[in-house]
Design a protein around this motif. Sequence first.
Motif, PDB file in Angstrom:
ATOM      1  N   THR A 263      39.602  52.177  43.368  1.00  0.00           N
ATOM      2  CA  THR A 263      39.024  52.327  42.278  1.00  0.00           C
ATOM      3  C   THR A 263      39.497  51.227  41.368  1.00  0.00           C
ATOM      4  N   LYS A 265      39.719  47.227  39.688  1.00  0.00           N
ATOM      5  CA  LYS A 265      39.056  46.355  39.328  1.00  0.00           C
ATOM      6  C   LYS A 265      39.811  45.079  39.112  1.00  0.00           C
ATOM      7  N   HIS A 266      39.010  44.110  39.972  1.00  0.00           N
ATOM      8  CA  HIS A 266      39.493  42.678  39.698  1.00  0.00           C
ATOM      9  C   HIS A 266      38.640  41.666  38.737  1.00  0.00           C
ATOM     10  N   GLU A 267      39.433  41.143  37.979  1.00  0.00           N
ATOM     11  CA  GLU A 267      38.622  40.251  36.971  1.00  0.00           C
ATOM     12  C   GLU A 267      38.434  38.899  37.622  1.00  0.00           C
ATOM     13  N   TYR A 276      30.534  40.905  40.090  1.00  0.00           N
ATOM     14  CA  TYR A 276      31.818  40.982  39.063  1.00  0.00           C
ATOM     15  C   TYR A 276      31.594  42.281  38.298  1.00  0.00           C
ATOM     16  N   PRO A 277      32.487  42.548  38.186  1.00  0.00           N
ATOM     17  CA  PRO A 277      34.048  42.640  38.609  1.00  0.00           C
ATOM     18  C   PRO A 277      34.094  43.075  40.283  1.00  0.00           C
ATOM     19  N   VAL A 279      35.450  45.325  42.936  1.00  0.00           N
ATOM     20  CA  VAL A 279      36.180  46.835  43.136  1.00  0.00           C
ATOM     21  C   VAL A 279      36.554  46.758  44.369  1.00  0.00           C
ATOM     22  N   ARG A 282      40.378  42.525  47.164  1.00  0.00           N
ATOM     23  CA  ARG A 282      39.713  41.137  46.746  1.00  0.00           C
ATOM     24  C   ARG A 282      40.589  40.175  47.749  1.00  0.00           C
ATOM     25  N   CYS A 294      34.343  39.445  47.910  1.00  0.00           N
ATOM     26  CA  CYS A 294      34.695  40.963  47.598  1.00  0.00           C
ATOM     27  C   CYS A 294      34.863  41.537  49.165  1.00  0.00           C
ATOM     28  N   SER A 319      45.437  44.995  41.113  1.00  0.00           N
ATOM     29  CA  SER A 319      45.279  43.793  40.112  1.00  0.00           C
ATOM     30  C   SER A 319      46.173  42.774  39.968  1.00  0.00           C
TER      31      SER A 319
END
Length: 585
Positions: A263, A265-267, A276-277, A279, A282, A294, A319
């Motif tokens: 769950t 999320k990476h900016e 984007y983003p 998930v 990464r 991704c 993150s």
Amino acid sequence: MEIESDDHLYDKIVEGWERTETEKGVPYYVCHKTESTSWNHPFYLKVMEELDEYRDIRYAAYRTAFKIRHIQKRLKLHHVKLEAMKEMFDCHGYPESCDTVIGCEELQELLTSVYQSADQAANITIQQAEVFAQLLQNLVLNLFDVDRTGCLRVCSVKQVLIILTSARLADKYRSLYHELAEPSTYISSKNLTAFLQDLSQLPDLLQEGAIFGGDVTATVNSCINMADSSVGISEDQFYSWLLKEPQTLVWIPTFHRLAASETVKHESKCNICKTYPIVGFRYRCLQCFNFDMCQQCFYMGCTKKKHKLKHPIQEYCLSTTTKVDTKAFLKTLRNNISKKHRQKSRQKYLPVVAESHLFSHTAGMRREPPAPDIHETLTQQIQQLSEAEAQFKGQSSADALSQQRHLEKIIEQLKEENRRLQEKIMTMKESSDTESNVSGGSRPLSGVSPGDTPRHYKTLLSSKLANSNQPLSPIVPVQSPDPDTPHSRGPQYDSLDFLEVSPSHFTLPSLTNSRECLDEEEAMDALVNKMQLIFPSNMSYSVYSLPKCGVEQDEMLQAASTIGSAMTDFVSEAIMPHNKQSLGY
């Protein structure tokens, strides 16, 4: 790739299936529509089929981790805490380091209680707990009881549940150590080998076992080589060895990183698919500037522009901060400026098997014993019954014919015996009729033969009267029986059956002797009548009548003696003429 449970889908899948058990209590499932049987629950088969969507992942550790995560979520084990599971084992009498055997029925109860201790957020009802326990039992049986003997080791079941339940990786490693450690706090090579063999069954079930090394000997040696003592493996050495991620167990930390990043999320934006983003995982290339991917593009091995698969990659499951991004940028700059510090793609796990001995993940299917085919069994039983019935009918016909012949023979024997008895009865009847007709006249006196003469009667009577010192018994007149009075004195003999001697011992009198006997009877009757005329009727004296007469007893005896002498003379005179006449004098 997240899949949510669907109750309607479950009901549709299990429709037409029936759960039953073998004699040993091992469950199996029967589909009456298709007339087929299987060791596996129909929904379990559906879950295993869903694992095919991960077959395109290039890397075995991630492919195995995704499959295990999928099973964990389908079976709701991510809602079961590690400590709650261990507590249920303790309640059922299976504490740490317990190496006993458990049966299928007790295992079903234990797993049901484990699901009932799940998080309240899962909202698992009692009925759902029983269903999930059946599915988990199916998985455990496929792992440790392929031959379906109905017996499993508790420690094997518990170690797999430690991996599949919800907990931190460090807590799981600590629980595994307490399960393997002996009272001396060391882990023996024997326990470590059994532990690795048990855990290797899980990737092997998912057709990934060949990638992580089928033989655990090399893995055990890699751990023992790190030990300082010959007694065994200490706790710190065991943890250090696991943190190096040995090849046989590399899927375990990968599985936990996957669960932790689901769950997240990476900016950042994927430079390949433009997602984007990002998930989940990464991935950042440490050779290309500002190149992110991704997890989908990374697993498929996608490339773009100057990026190559051999470039060094940095993985992020959480993150990142600005400090972490800056550090990654400096590594990328150094790799491009200085060839000396240029990093190459390197293995992140502890290799224990050479790559030349590894096999593709498309290895053969896991061996499973044939499931009991109840419909085929019923067909065979029906065929056996038909054959037995036909054989019984043939035997019955032969037995009936033989029995009929035997009965006919017995009937013939009975008829012959009956004929002989009839002949014997007729012979006896004719003999009885002849004897009755011949002996129809007066019977001779008892003790006197028919051939005796009247002189013999006279001599016998005279001797008895002369030698008797007792008074004569009173003579009672003979009266003819009343024809109207029934004969009630003594038994009436109608045949020779009541004789004490056989009839053959008697000599039948001739016609002449029979005639003489009749003449003697007539003479005796005449004599009796004459005596009744001569002697008065009141000459009956007895002891009881003496007092009535008033006469002395001696005088009465003298009178009786006189009367006896006169009677003797009278009888002699009466018989002698008749005797002389019959003898021809």
